[in-house]
Design a protein around this motif. Structure first.
Motif, PDB file in Angstrom:
ATOM      1  N   ALA A 224       0.840  -1.200   0.000  1.00 49.41           N
ATOM      2  CA  ALA A 224       0.000   0.000   0.000  1.00 49.41           C
ATOM      3  C   ALA A 224       0.876   1.251   0.000  1.00 49.41           C
ATOM      4  O   ALA A 224       0.626   2.212  -0.731  1.00 49.41           O
ATOM      5  CB  ALA A 224      -0.935  -0.009   1.201  1.00 49.41           C
ATOM      6  N   LEU A 225       1.922   1.211   0.817  1.00 55.34           N
ATOM      7  CA  LEU A 225       2.794   2.380   0.919  1.00 55.34           C
ATOM      8  C   LEU A 225       3.606   2.588  -0.352  1.00 55.34           C
ATOM      9  O   LEU A 225       3.628   3.667  -0.924  1.00 55.34           O
ATOM     10  CB  LEU A 225       3.771   2.198   2.085  1.00 55.34           C
ATOM     11  CG  LEU A 225       3.302   2.655   3.442  1.00 55.34           C
ATOM     12  CD1 LEU A 225       4.393   2.407   4.470  1.00 55.34           C
ATOM     13  CD2 LEU A 225       2.975   4.150   3.398  1.00 55.34           C
ATOM     14  N   LEU A 226       4.297   1.517  -0.774  1.00 54.84           N
ATOM     15  CA  LEU A 226       5.240   1.674  -1.891  1.00 54.84           C
ATOM     16  C   LEU A 226       4.518   1.806  -3.220  1.00 54.84           C
ATOM     17  O   LEU A 226       4.836   2.659  -4.030  1.00 54.84           O
ATOM     18  CB  LEU A 226       6.197   0.476  -1.950  1.00 54.84           C
ATOM     19  CG  LEU A 226       7.100   0.299  -0.734  1.00 54.84           C
ATOM     20  CD1 LEU A 226       7.979  -0.933  -0.876  1.00 54.84           C
ATOM     21  CD2 LEU A 226       7.970   1.548  -0.559  1.00 54.84           C
ATOM     22  N   THR A 227       3.550   0.945  -3.460  1.00 56.52           N
ATOM     23  CA  THR A 227       2.951   0.934  -4.794  1.00 56.52           C
ATOM     24  C   THR A 227       1.832   1.968  -4.917  1.00 56.52           C
ATOM     25  O   THR A 227       1.829   2.776  -5.835  1.00 56.52           O
ATOM     26  CB  THR A 227       2.410  -0.474  -5.116  1.00 56.52           C
ATOM     27  OG1 THR A 227       3.396  -1.426  -4.737  1.00 56.52           O
ATOM     28  CG2 THR A 227       2.107  -0.615  -6.588  1.00 56.52           C
ATOM     29  N   TYR A 228       0.885   1.950  -3.967  1.00 60.30           N
ATOM     30  CA  TYR A 228      -0.291   2.820  -4.139  1.00 60.30           C
ATOM     31  C   TYR A 228       0.016   4.277  -3.874  1.00 60.30           C
ATOM     32  O   TYR A 228      -0.205   5.131  -4.722  1.00 60.30           O
ATOM     33  CB  TYR A 228      -1.442   2.372  -3.237  1.00 60.30           C
ATOM     34  CG  TYR A 228      -1.906   0.980  -3.530  1.00 60.30           C
ATOM     35  CD1 TYR A 228      -1.762   0.440  -4.812  1.00 60.30           C
ATOM     36  CD2 TYR A 228      -2.487   0.198  -2.551  1.00 60.30           C
ATOM     37  CE1 TYR A 228      -2.181  -0.843  -5.080  1.00 60.30           C
ATOM     38  CE2 TYR A 228      -2.908  -1.088  -2.822  1.00 60.30           C
ATOM     39  CZ  TYR A 228      -2.752  -1.606  -4.091  1.00 60.30           C
ATOM     40  OH  TYR A 228      -3.162  -2.866  -4.353  1.00 60.30           O
ATOM     41  N   SER A 229       0.520   4.560  -2.652  1.00 59.05           N
ATOM     42  CA  SER A 229       0.635   5.983  -2.343  1.00 59.05           C
ATOM     43  C   SER A 229       1.681   6.633  -3.242  1.00 59.05           C
ATOM     44  O   SER A 229       1.533   7.781  -3.636  1.00 59.05           O
ATOM     45  CB  SER A 229       0.918   6.212  -0.863  1.00 59.05           C
ATOM     46  OG  SER A 229       2.152   5.676  -0.515  1.00 59.05           O
ATOM     47  N   VAL A 230       2.725   5.873  -3.627  1.00 59.63           N
ATOM     48  CA  VAL A 230       3.737   6.465  -4.503  1.00 59.63           C
ATOM     49  C   VAL A 230       3.157   6.724  -5.898  1.00 59.63           C
ATOM     50  O   VAL A 230       3.329   7.815  -6.456  1.00 59.63           O
ATOM     51  CB  VAL A 230       5.010   5.582  -4.573  1.00 59.63           C
ATOM     52  CG1 VAL A 230       5.951   6.081  -5.657  1.00 59.63           C
ATOM     53  CG2 VAL A 230       5.711   5.560  -3.226  1.00 59.63           C
ATOM     54  N   SER A 231       2.427   5.756  -6.448  1.00 61.18           N
ATOM     55  CA  SER A 231       1.896   5.990  -7.796  1.00 61.18           C
ATOM     56  C   SER A 231       0.859   7.118  -7.782  1.00 61.18           C
ATOM     57  O   SER A 231       0.815   7.939  -8.702  1.00 61.18           O
ATOM     58  CB  SER A 231       1.313   4.703  -8.402  1.00 61.18           C
ATOM     59  OG  SER A 231       0.259   4.218  -7.629  1.00 61.18           O
ATOM     60  N   VAL A 232       0.066   7.187  -6.718  1.00 62.21           N
ATOM     61  CA  VAL A 232      -0.912   8.277  -6.632  1.00 62.21           C
ATOM     62  C   VAL A 232      -0.190   9.620  -6.557  1.00 62.21           C
ATOM     63  O   VAL A 232      -0.561  10.593  -7.211  1.00 62.21           O
ATOM     64  CB  VAL A 232      -1.835   8.067  -5.397  1.00 62.21           C
ATOM     65  CG1 VAL A 232      -2.594   9.337  -5.061  1.00 62.21           C
ATOM     66  CG2 VAL A 232      -2.810   6.929  -5.658  1.00 62.21           C
ATOM     67  N   LYS A 233       0.890   9.648  -5.776  1.00 58.73           N
ATOM     68  CA  LYS A 233       1.659  10.888  -5.611  1.00 58.73           C
ATOM     69  C   LYS A 233       2.296  11.320  -6.945  1.00 58.73           C
ATOM     70  O   LYS A 233       2.296  12.490  -7.306  1.00 58.73           O
ATOM     71  CB  LYS A 233       2.740  10.657  -4.549  1.00 58.73           C
ATOM     72  CG  LYS A 233       3.652  11.821  -4.277  1.00 58.73           C
ATOM     73  CD  LYS A 233       2.964  12.889  -3.454  1.00 58.73           C
ATOM     74  CE  LYS A 233       3.613  14.241  -3.704  1.00 58.73           C
ATOM     75  NZ  LYS A 233       2.724  15.350  -3.568  1.00 58.73           N
ATOM     76  N   ILE A 234       2.840  10.310  -7.676  1.00 54.34           N
ATOM     77  CA  ILE A 234       3.523  10.642  -8.931  1.00 54.34           C
ATOM     78  C   ILE A 234       2.546  11.267  -9.934  1.00 54.34           C
ATOM     79  O   ILE A 234       2.846  12.270 -10.568  1.00 54.34           O
ATOM     80  CB  ILE A 234       4.166   9.381  -9.555  1.00 54.34           C
ATOM     81  CG1 ILE A 234       5.331   8.921  -8.687  1.00 54.34           C
ATOM     82  CG2 ILE A 234       4.666   9.662 -10.987  1.00 54.34           C
ATOM     83  CD1 ILE A 234       5.968   7.623  -9.145  1.00 54.34           C
ATOM     84  N   TRP A 235       1.366  10.673 -10.068  1.00 57.59           N
ATOM     85  CA  TRP A 235       0.467  11.131 -11.132  1.00 57.59           C
ATOM     86  C   TRP A 235      -0.551  12.201 -10.712  1.00 57.59           C
ATOM     87  O   TRP A 235      -1.095  12.879 -11.551  1.00 57.59           O
ATOM     88  CB  TRP A 235      -0.247   9.937 -11.762  1.00 57.59           C
ATOM     89  CG  TRP A 235       0.614   9.275 -12.800  1.00 57.59           C
ATOM     90  CD1 TRP A 235       0.908   9.777 -14.049  1.00 57.59           C
ATOM     91  CD2 TRP A 235       1.315   8.041 -12.698  1.00 57.59           C
ATOM     92  NE1 TRP A 235       1.735   8.909 -14.707  1.00 57.59           N
ATOM     93  CE2 TRP A 235       2.001   7.829 -13.917  1.00 57.59           C
ATOM     94  CE3 TRP A 235       1.432   7.064 -11.694  1.00 57.59           C
ATOM     95  CZ2 TRP A 235       2.788   6.702 -14.156  1.00 57.59           C
ATOM     96  CZ3 TRP A 235       2.205   5.948 -11.942  1.00 57.59           C
ATOM     97  CH2 TRP A 235       2.880   5.769 -13.162  1.00 57.59           C
ATOM     98  N   SER A 236      -0.823  12.281  -9.402  1.00 57.37           N
ATOM     99  CA  SER A 236      -1.829  13.282  -9.022  1.00 57.37           C
ATOM    100  C   SER A 236      -1.240  14.219  -7.969  1.00 57.37           C
ATOM    101  O   SER A 236      -0.102  14.069  -7.567  1.00 57.37           O
ATOM    102  CB  SER A 236      -3.069  12.593  -8.446  1.00 57.37           C
ATOM    103  OG  SER A 236      -2.801  12.169  -7.120  1.00 57.37           O
ATOM    104  N   LYS A 237      -2.071  15.168  -7.516  1.00 60.12           N
ATOM    105  CA  LYS A 237      -1.576  16.114  -6.504  1.00 60.12           C
ATOM    106  C   LYS A 237      -1.852  15.612  -5.098  1.00 60.12           C
ATOM    107  O   LYS A 237      -1.707  16.345  -4.129  1.00 60.12           O
ATOM    108  CB  LYS A 237      -2.330  17.442  -6.667  1.00 60.12           C
ATOM    109  CG  LYS A 237      -2.000  18.201  -7.918  1.00 60.12           C
ATOM    110  CD  LYS A 237      -2.672  19.578  -7.798  1.00 60.12           C
ATOM    111  CE  LYS A 237      -2.849  20.222  -9.136  1.00 60.12           C
ATOM    112  NZ  LYS A 237      -3.848  21.294  -9.094  1.00 60.12           N
TER     113      LYS A 237
END
Ligand code: ASP
Length: 414
Positions: A224-237
């Motif tokens: 959840a930390l590495l994959t989800y929150s990072v990908s959300v952070k990269i593509w959205s605000k």
């Protein structure tokens, strides 16, 4: 007090009260569980009309088939890559922490293997020969297919399609409103769902296998930390904190119900209201993800396969672990979003590398506890997917997102 806080209090109180009933789970099952079932049934009531109606409107507002195809492609890519990540994290964690070493084997119980349906059949099954039957049975992929097609058809016929689209729009709005009303009951519902689970899975069941539970949950958190929150952070605000906080009402419902399809109406509401994702993306990505994207289940299958191999003293080669990666990906696609479905699919993964199926008997006793965690990951992953896909399409309206401190409609505000 915000709804999220209330739900969390319900969850924690539920665990405490559940522990008090450990010596007598029957009381919890007879008197408390029905209230949980009542809450869950209320949510489930909205699933089919909500998915169908909102997807028709979504498909119509996307309009052309090319754009629909592009969104579909991105969505599938995100699903596939994150699931592969999930299994790798699970396998690595299980190889490092070795939860199965020194486990005394439980008595063997005969288990049946679930055969994976053939790929051709799976594709053919997506087309409903009778759409009404698909809705009656709640067959999500078939409902998605029919809804997309009628939505596109309605735009092609122009003026004549308008009444149908208006009707679907109105139906979807009604279902959203109903979901919101039901969500007011969520703190009590979550409480009533969790008490019987804790009461019947008390420390006696958990402690002997505490290591495998911990390894699974560590892998769940890491993913959840590495994959989800990072990908959300990269593509959205949206920052990781905001992401997890915003998703938390859905996560809590997933955790207490162990059903991602039961959580679907809540996730649909949250991604639009809390994160500002457009209805067209939300109504496409979430129902599809709920059916085929199950990262938590994939992690669980990877960890359990390695655990069982270790418990039986069977070394697994890298090649076999790659086989686990492939079968667990397929198995997670084929898993239904209902409690315990992943356990059935575990048999398929075990048999793909020749591990003893009786090994699953070890897991059976703690499966519900693992199910709560993996369902939470499954649901959170689909919320992340819809944010990422929407962000790449410019379909997030930050002005409408209550998590960004704006937005008019704040009933599900985090
Ligand atoms: N209960 C899970 C879900 O609904 C599926 C599973 O058993 O792995 O997402």
């Amino acid at each position: 007090m915000s709804l999220v806080t209330k739900i969390m209090i319900g969850l924690i109180l539920g665990v405490i009260v559940g522990l008090l009933f450990v010596s007598n789970p029957k009381i919890a099952n007879t008197y408390i569980k029905p209230f949980g079932t009542l809450f869950l049934n209320l949510i489930k009531m909205t699933i089919v009309p909500l998915v169908f109606a909102s997807l028709v409107v979504g498909a119509a507002s996307i309009g052309d088939i090319k754009k629909l195809g592009r969104i579909g492609g991105k969505t599938m890519l995100y699903f596939f890559v994150t699931t592969a990540f999930a299994i790798v994290i699970g396998l690595v964690a299980a190889n490092i922490f070795k939860p199965g070493v020194n486990v005394s084997l439980a008595a063997a119980a005969a288990q049946e293997v679930t055969e994976a349906p053939s790929i051709i059949q799976t594709f053919l099954d997506i087309i409903p020969t009778n759409p009404i039957d698909a809705m009656a049975k709640g067959n999500m992929l078939q409902i998605i297919f029919f809804a997309l097609f009628t939505g596109v058809g309605a735009t092609y016929i122009g003026e004549k399609g308008q009444p149908y689209l208006k009707f679907c729009d109105s139906l979807a709005e009604i279902m959203y409103k109903i979901t919101e009303i039901i969500m007011d009951l969520a703190p009590y519902g979550v409480f009533a769902l969790i008490v019987p689970v804790i009461a019947s899975n008390g420390p006696k069941v958990l402690l002997p296998l505490i290591k495998v539970i911990l390894v699974c949950y560590v892998a769940f958190f890491l993913h959840a930390l590495l994959t989800y929150s990072v990908s959300v952070k990269i593509w959205s605000k949206i920052s990781p904190m905001k992401f997890f906080k915003g998703a938390s009402p859905a996560s809590a419902i997933a955790f207490s119900t162990s059903s991602s399809s039961g959580t679907l109406p809540v996730s649909m509401r949250i991604v639009q209201q809390v994160f500002g994702v457009s209805e067209s993306i939300a109504s496409f990505v979430l129902p599809l993800g709920t059916t085929i994207n199950m990262d938590g289940t994939a992690i669980y299958q990877g960890v359990c396969a390695v655990f069982i191999a270790q418990a039986y003293g069977i070394p697994l080669s890298i090649g076999q672990q790659v086989t686990i990666l492939l079968t667990a990906t397929l198995a997670s696609v084929g898993t239904a979003g209902v409690p315990g479905a992943g356990f059935m699919m575990l048999m398929m993964v075990l048999s793909s590398v020749g591990l003893p199926l009786e090994g699953a008997a070890l897991i059976a006793g703690i499966d519900r506890i693992l199910d709560m965690g993996r369902t939470t990951v499954n649901v959170t992953g689909n919320i992340a997917a819809s944010i990422v896909v929407a962000a790449t399409e410019g379909e997030i309206n930050y002005e409408n997102a209550s998590i960004m401190g704006s937005g008019k409609d704040k009933s599900l505000k985090a």
